[in-house]
Design a protein around this motif. Sequence first.
Motif, PDB file in Angstrom:
ATOM      1  N   LEU A  36       0.822  -1.210   0.000  1.00  0.00           N
ATOM      2  CA  LEU A  36       0.000   0.000   0.000  1.00  0.00           C
ATOM      3  C   LEU A  36       0.856   1.259   0.000  1.00  0.00           C
ATOM      4  O   LEU A  36       0.575   2.210  -0.736  1.00  0.00           O
ATOM      5  CB  LEU A  36      -0.948  -0.008   1.200  1.00  0.00           C
ATOM      6  CG  LEU A  36      -2.052  -1.058   1.159  1.00  0.00           C
ATOM      7  CD1 LEU A  36      -2.772  -1.128   2.502  1.00  0.00           C
ATOM      8  CD2 LEU A  36      -3.032  -0.786   0.034  1.00  0.00           C
ATOM      9  N   VAL A  37       1.913   1.275   0.822  1.00  0.00           N
ATOM     10  CA  VAL A  37       2.809   2.432   0.857  1.00  0.00           C
ATOM     11  C   VAL A  37       3.536   2.575  -0.480  1.00  0.00           C
ATOM     12  O   VAL A  37       3.656   3.683  -1.014  1.00  0.00           O
ATOM     13  CB  VAL A  37       3.810   2.317   2.031  1.00  0.00           C
ATOM     14  CG1 VAL A  37       4.931   3.340   1.905  1.00  0.00           C
ATOM     15  CG2 VAL A  37       3.086   2.483   3.361  1.00  0.00           C
ATOM     16  N   GLY A  38       3.992   1.462  -1.037  1.00  0.00           N
ATOM     17  CA  GLY A  38       4.700   1.510  -2.316  1.00  0.00           C
ATOM     18  C   GLY A  38       3.829   1.986  -3.462  1.00  0.00           C
ATOM     19  O   GLY A  38       4.226   2.869  -4.238  1.00  0.00           O
ATOM     20  N   ILE A  39       2.638   1.433  -3.565  1.00  0.00           N
ATOM     21  CA  ILE A  39       1.728   1.843  -4.646  1.00  0.00           C
ATOM     22  C   ILE A  39       1.270   3.278  -4.438  1.00  0.00           C
ATOM     23  O   ILE A  39       1.317   4.104  -5.348  1.00  0.00           O
ATOM     24  CB  ILE A  39       0.526   0.880  -4.735  1.00  0.00           C
ATOM     25  CG1 ILE A  39       0.974  -0.515  -5.146  1.00  0.00           C
ATOM     26  CG2 ILE A  39      -0.517   1.421  -5.717  1.00  0.00           C
ATOM     27  CD1 ILE A  39      -0.100  -1.583  -4.973  1.00  0.00           C
ATOM     28  N   GLY A  40       0.816   3.571  -3.222  1.00  0.00           N
ATOM     29  CA  GLY A  40       0.325   4.920  -2.930  1.00  0.00           C
ATOM     30  C   GLY A  40       1.416   5.967  -3.040  1.00  0.00           C
ATOM     31  O   GLY A  40       1.202   7.045  -3.603  1.00  0.00           O
ATOM     32  N   GLY A  41       2.603   5.663  -2.520  1.00  0.00           N
ATOM     33  CA  GLY A  41       3.702   6.628  -2.553  1.00  0.00           C
ATOM     34  C   GLY A  41       4.150   6.963  -3.963  1.00  0.00           C
ATOM     35  O   GLY A  41       4.330   8.134  -4.299  1.00  0.00           O
ATOM     36  N   THR A  42       4.319   5.940  -4.781  1.00  0.00           N
ATOM     37  CA  THR A  42       4.741   6.218  -6.166  1.00  0.00           C
ATOM     38  C   THR A  42       3.637   6.901  -6.951  1.00  0.00           C
ATOM     39  O   THR A  42       3.904   7.771  -7.782  1.00  0.00           O
ATOM     40  CB  THR A  42       5.168   4.920  -6.886  1.00  0.00           C
ATOM     41  OG1 THR A  42       4.103   3.970  -6.827  1.00  0.00           O
ATOM     42  CG2 THR A  42       6.421   4.334  -6.256  1.00  0.00           C
ATOM     43  N   MET A  43       2.406   6.554  -6.657  1.00  0.00           N
ATOM     44  CA  MET A  43       1.289   7.181  -7.359  1.00  0.00           C
ATOM     45  C   MET A  43       1.182   8.667  -7.021  1.00  0.00           C
ATOM     46  O   MET A  43       0.917   9.499  -7.894  1.00  0.00           O
ATOM     47  CB  MET A  43      -0.004   6.461  -6.969  1.00  0.00           C
ATOM     48  CG  MET A  43      -1.114   6.643  -7.908  1.00  0.00           C
ATOM     49  SD  MET A  43      -2.381   5.462  -7.424  1.00  0.00           S
ATOM     50  CE  MET A  43      -3.629   5.996  -8.511  1.00  0.00           C
ATOM     51  N   VAL A  44       1.413   9.008  -5.759  1.00  0.00           N
ATOM     52  CA  VAL A  44       1.365  10.407  -5.325  1.00  0.00           C
ATOM     53  C   VAL A  44       2.465  11.220  -6.008  1.00  0.00           C
ATOM     54  O   VAL A  44       2.265  12.386  -6.342  1.00  0.00           O
ATOM     55  CB  VAL A  44       1.465  10.484  -3.784  1.00  0.00           C
ATOM     56  CG1 VAL A  44       1.809  11.871  -3.303  1.00  0.00           C
ATOM     57  CG2 VAL A  44       0.170  10.005  -3.154  1.00  0.00           C
ATOM     58  N   VAL A  45       3.616  10.593  -6.243  1.00  0.00           N
ATOM     59  CA  VAL A  45       4.719  11.300  -6.893  1.00  0.00           C
ATOM     60  C   VAL A  45       4.393  11.563  -8.361  1.00  0.00           C
ATOM     61  O   VAL A  45       4.565  12.676  -8.853  1.00  0.00           O
ATOM     62  CB  VAL A  45       6.041  10.502  -6.761  1.00  0.00           C
ATOM     63  CG1 VAL A  45       7.137  11.087  -7.642  1.00  0.00           C
ATOM     64  CG2 VAL A  45       6.482  10.466  -5.307  1.00  0.00           C
ATOM     65  N   VAL A  46       3.931  10.553  -9.080  1.00  0.00           N
ATOM     66  CA  VAL A  46       3.695  10.727 -10.523  1.00  0.00           C
ATOM     67  C   VAL A  46       2.333  11.333 -10.839  1.00  0.00           C
ATOM     68  O   VAL A  46       2.154  11.913 -11.908  1.00  0.00           O
ATOM     69  CB  VAL A  46       3.877   9.398 -11.299  1.00  0.00           C
ATOM     70  CG1 VAL A  46       5.294   8.886 -11.169  1.00  0.00           C
ATOM     71  CG2 VAL A  46       2.869   8.355 -10.871  1.00  0.00           C
ATOM     72  N   LEU A  47       1.380  11.215  -9.918  1.00  0.00           N
ATOM     73  CA  LEU A  47       0.043  11.750 -10.142  1.00  0.00           C
ATOM     74  C   LEU A  47      -0.535  12.239  -8.811  1.00  0.00           C
ATOM     75  O   LEU A  47      -1.353  11.566  -8.181  1.00  0.00           O
ATOM     76  CB  LEU A  47      -0.852  10.654 -10.759  1.00  0.00           C
ATOM     77  CG  LEU A  47      -2.204  11.035 -11.293  1.00  0.00           C
ATOM     78  CD1 LEU A  47      -2.074  12.064 -12.415  1.00  0.00           C
ATOM     79  CD2 LEU A  47      -2.940   9.810 -11.796  1.00  0.00           C
ATOM     80  N   PRO A  48      -0.077  13.421  -8.343  1.00  0.00           N
ATOM     81  CA  PRO A  48      -0.480  13.903  -7.023  1.00  0.00           C
ATOM     82  C   PRO A  48      -1.990  14.074  -6.852  1.00  0.00           C
ATOM     83  O   PRO A  48      -2.510  13.898  -5.760  1.00  0.00           O
ATOM     84  CB  PRO A  48       0.220  15.255  -6.896  1.00  0.00           C
ATOM     85  CG  PRO A  48       1.320  15.235  -7.889  1.00  0.00           C
ATOM     86  CD  PRO A  48       0.873  14.329  -8.990  1.00  0.00           C
TER      87      PRO A  48
ATOM     88  N   SER B 198      -4.626  12.276  -7.234  1.00  0.00           N
ATOM     89  CA  SER B 198      -5.174  10.938  -7.449  1.00  0.00           C
ATOM     90  C   SER B 198      -5.565  10.309  -6.121  1.00  0.00           C
ATOM     91  O   SER B 198      -5.371  10.900  -5.056  1.00  0.00           O
ATOM     92  CB  SER B 198      -4.132  10.056  -8.154  1.00  0.00           C
ATOM     93  OG  SER B 198      -3.082   9.761  -7.252  1.00  0.00           O
ATOM     94  N   GLY B 199      -6.048   9.105  -6.203  1.00  0.00           N
ATOM     95  CA  GLY B 199      -6.402   8.343  -5.006  1.00  0.00           C
ATOM     96  C   GLY B 199      -5.203   7.698  -4.344  1.00  0.00           C
ATOM     97  O   GLY B 199      -5.355   6.959  -3.366  1.00  0.00           O
ATOM     98  N   GLY B 200      -4.006   7.973  -4.853  1.00  0.00           N
ATOM     99  CA  GLY B 200      -2.801   7.430  -4.249  1.00  0.00           C
ATOM    100  C   GLY B 200      -2.660   7.828  -2.787  1.00  0.00           C
ATOM    101  O   GLY B 200      -2.110   7.079  -1.984  1.00  0.00           O
TER     102      GLY B 200
END
Length: 156
Positions: free
Chosen positions: A119-131, A133-135
């Motif tokens: 969850l941290v890995g998916i959410g963290g990378t998602m927040v970086v590339v697509l702030p 978002s639901g990341g």
Amino acid sequence: MTPDNKIRPTDAPESVPPIRTAEGGLANGTAPMNRMARWIPWGIIATAFIHTVYAFVTMSGAWGDIVDAGVFNGIEKDAEREAAVWFFYAGIGLLGFGTFALKEVRATGRIPLQIALYLVGIGGTMVVVLPDSGGWMLLVLGALTLVSRRGAADRR
């Protein structure tokens, strides 16, 4: 007791306290857990449900195009259709995380570390590339999972 030394159902106490294991869990297989660990799997499952429904509600045009194309190979390298399908499958994957976490919480009282890291890995990378978002939700759920594991370890 009866003359043949058998216990009648009326001889049993009205309420029998639960039998606890050495670790504090119940003998029926359930484990002690903190409130956070109890609710996090349901948060993951709710996120999965929202993700899956969102994929159909907001991307209904793409799903219609897939059906119009005959479903089989219906994406036809269209970015909007690909996004709809991946969004749907991400919801299904989250459902897998959530149900696995729920099973483990009930059995051990803790959510596996791997779920927190996913969850941290998916959410963290998602927040970086697509702030936008639901990341953030996944990042928060992962962080809460790490906190709940720490609390469970402190009580042992």
